[in-house]
Design a protein around this motif. Structure first.
Motif, mmCIF file in Angstrom:
data_model
loop_
_atom_site.group_PDB
_atom_site.id
_atom_site.type_symbol
_atom_site.label_atom_id
_atom_site.label_comp_id
_atom_site.label_asym_id
_atom_site.label_seq_id
_atom_site.Cartn_x
_atom_site.Cartn_y
_atom_site.Cartn_z
ATOM 1 N N ILE A 58 -20.680 37.513 54.420
ATOM 2 C CA ILE A 58 -21.462 36.440 53.824
ATOM 3 C C ILE A 58 -20.503 35.274 53.680
ATOM 4 O O ILE A 58 -19.339 35.463 53.301
ATOM 5 N N ALA A 59 -20.991 34.082 54.047
ATOM 6 C CA ALA A 59 -20.068 32.949 54.121
ATOM 7 C C ALA A 59 -20.749 31.645 53.755
ATOM 8 O O ALA A 59 -21.953 31.487 53.909
ATOM 9 N N ILE A 60 -19.928 30.736 53.288
ATOM 10 C CA ILE A 60 -20.282 29.327 53.249
ATOM 11 C C ILE A 60 -19.670 28.768 54.522
ATOM 12 O O ILE A 60 -18.446 28.872 54.722
ATOM 13 N N GLU A 61 -20.502 28.222 55.404
ATOM 14 C CA GLU A 61 -19.994 27.668 56.650
ATOM 15 C C GLU A 61 -20.197 26.157 56.667
ATOM 16 O O GLU A 61 -21.280 25.669 56.360
ATOM 17 N N LEU A 62 -19.146 25.468 57.019
ATOM 18 C CA LEU A 62 -19.156 24.012 57.132
ATOM 19 C C LEU A 62 -19.042 23.690 58.612
ATOM 20 O O LEU A 62 -18.051 24.057 59.255
ATOM 21 N N THR A 63 -20.068 23.017 59.143
ATOM 22 C CA THR A 63 -20.158 22.855 60.590
ATOM 23 C C THR A 63 -20.179 21.406 61.056
ATOM 24 O O THR A 63 -20.524 21.139 62.201
ATOM 25 N N GLN A 76 -13.806 19.553 48.861
ATOM 26 C CA GLN A 76 -14.732 19.493 47.720
ATOM 27 C C GLN A 76 -15.043 20.905 47.218
ATOM 28 O O GLN A 76 -15.097 21.140 46.023
ATOM 29 N N PHE A 77 -15.247 21.847 48.146
ATOM 30 C CA PHE A 77 -15.432 23.236 47.722
ATOM 31 C C PHE A 77 -14.177 23.747 47.017
ATOM 32 O O PHE A 77 -14.281 24.472 46.018
ATOM 33 N N ALA A 78 -13.003 23.362 47.502
ATOM 34 C CA ALA A 78 -11.752 23.788 46.866
ATOM 35 C C ALA A 78 -11.669 23.271 45.430
ATOM 36 O O ALA A 78 -11.158 23.972 44.541
ATOM 37 N N GLU A 79 -12.175 22.051 45.194
ATOM 38 C CA GLU A 79 -12.223 21.515 43.826
ATOM 39 C C GLU A 79 -13.086 22.388 42.915
ATOM 40 O O GLU A 79 -12.882 22.428 41.707
ATOM 41 N N LEU A 80 -14.055 23.065 43.518
ATOM 42 C CA LEU A 80 -15.002 23.897 42.768
ATOM 43 C C LEU A 80 -14.677 25.391 42.880
ATOM 44 O O LEU A 80 -15.491 26.237 42.526
ATOM 45 N N LEU A 84 -16.869 28.608 41.728
ATOM 46 C CA LEU A 84 -17.410 29.510 42.747
ATOM 47 C C LEU A 84 -16.989 30.945 42.483
ATOM 48 O O LEU A 84 -17.821 31.853 42.433
ATOM 49 N N HIS A 85 -15.709 31.161 42.297
ATOM 50 C CA HIS A 85 -15.218 32.523 42.089
ATOM 51 C C HIS A 85 -15.712 33.109 40.765
ATOM 52 O O HIS A 85 -15.908 34.320 40.670
ATOM 53 N N ASN A 86 -15.934 32.266 39.755
ATOM 54 C CA ASN A 86 -16.523 32.762 38.508
ATOM 55 C C ASN A 86 -17.937 33.280 38.733
ATOM 56 O O ASN A 86 -18.318 34.316 38.184
ATOM 57 N N HIS A 87 -18.714 32.575 39.539
ATOM 58 C CA HIS A 87 -20.073 33.033 39.856
ATOM 59 C C HIS A 87 -20.036 34.303 40.703
ATOM 60 O O HIS A 87 -20.824 35.218 40.477
ATOM 61 N N ILE A 135 -25.437 36.593 47.479
ATOM 62 C CA ILE A 135 -26.319 35.463 47.793
ATOM 63 C C ILE A 135 -26.941 34.918 46.509
ATOM 64 O O ILE A 135 -27.115 33.710 46.364
ATOM 65 N N ILE A 136 -27.221 35.790 45.541
ATOM 66 C CA ILE A 136 -27.736 35.325 44.245
ATOM 67 C C ILE A 136 -26.666 34.499 43.534
ATOM 68 O O ILE A 136 -26.955 33.429 42.987
ATOM 69 N N ALA A 137 -25.416 34.966 43.578
ATOM 70 C CA ALA A 137 -24.318 34.222 42.944
ATOM 71 C C ALA A 137 -24.088 32.879 43.641
ATOM 72 O O ALA A 137 -23.840 31.868 42.983
ATOM 73 N N LEU A 138 -24.192 32.863 44.980
ATOM 74 C CA LEU A 138 -24.058 31.594 45.702
ATOM 75 C C LEU A 138 -25.155 30.621 45.290
ATOM 76 O O LEU A 138 -24.905 29.432 45.103
#
Length: 153
Positions: A58-63, A76-80, A84-87, A135-138
């Motif tokens: 399962i991935a977040i993909e930036l295309t 921006q994802f790195a800032e969050l 993200l990891h808490n969720h 996927i629920i956490a994402l």
């Protein structure tokens, strides 16, 4: 070994079963969502679940086709990252600028499991147990984080 048609049918059967299993689960915002084909609402940002013969991810993909803009989104994802990891309740793998199966440059933030096969129905409960909470956490993460991407384009 399966024929291409049999493999396609098994994959479709799994994703149909997953979709039916997840159908009663509302999004973090209380709306109905197609979990198997999750829409982030942001072009070039995808939540992608894949199940193959030997592993699942399962991935977040930036295309985005522009590597600099893709890197901007990755940053921006790195800032969050902590949010993200808490969720997710776990650490994921972060890869800036790799190649996908079509040889396009993408960036990925992902988790995977090995020694599972979408072609073995006995593995389906393990695959569902892997995909469902993530996927629920994402979705929960995205309901808060998506607004921080508004000014990037």
């Amino acid at each position: 070994m399966y024929t291409r048609e049999q493999a396609t049918q098994l994959r479709q059967a799994f994703w149909t079963a997953f979709g039916q299993y997840m159908a009663p689960v509302p999004s973090a915002e209380g709306t109905k969502v197609n979990w198997s084909n999750y829409k982030t609402g942001l072009k070039h940002v995808y939540f992608k679940m894949e199940a193959g013969n030997k592993k699942a991810s399962i991935a977040i993909e930036l295309t985005h086709p522009d590597p600099d803009i893709q890197e901007l989104f990755f940053e921006q994802f790195a800032e969050l990252k902590n949010l993200l990891h808490n969720h997710l309740q776990e650490q994921w793998v972060w890869v800036l600028h790799t190649r996908d199966e079509n040889d396009k440059t993408i960036s990925r933030i992902f988790a995977e499991i090995t020694q599972v096969s979408v072609f073995n129905q006995d593995d389906w409960p393990q695959l569902i147990s892997f995909f469902k909470p993530r996927i629920i956490a994402l979705d929960e993460f995205w309901s808060n984080a998506k607004y921080s991407f508004d000014g990037l384009l």
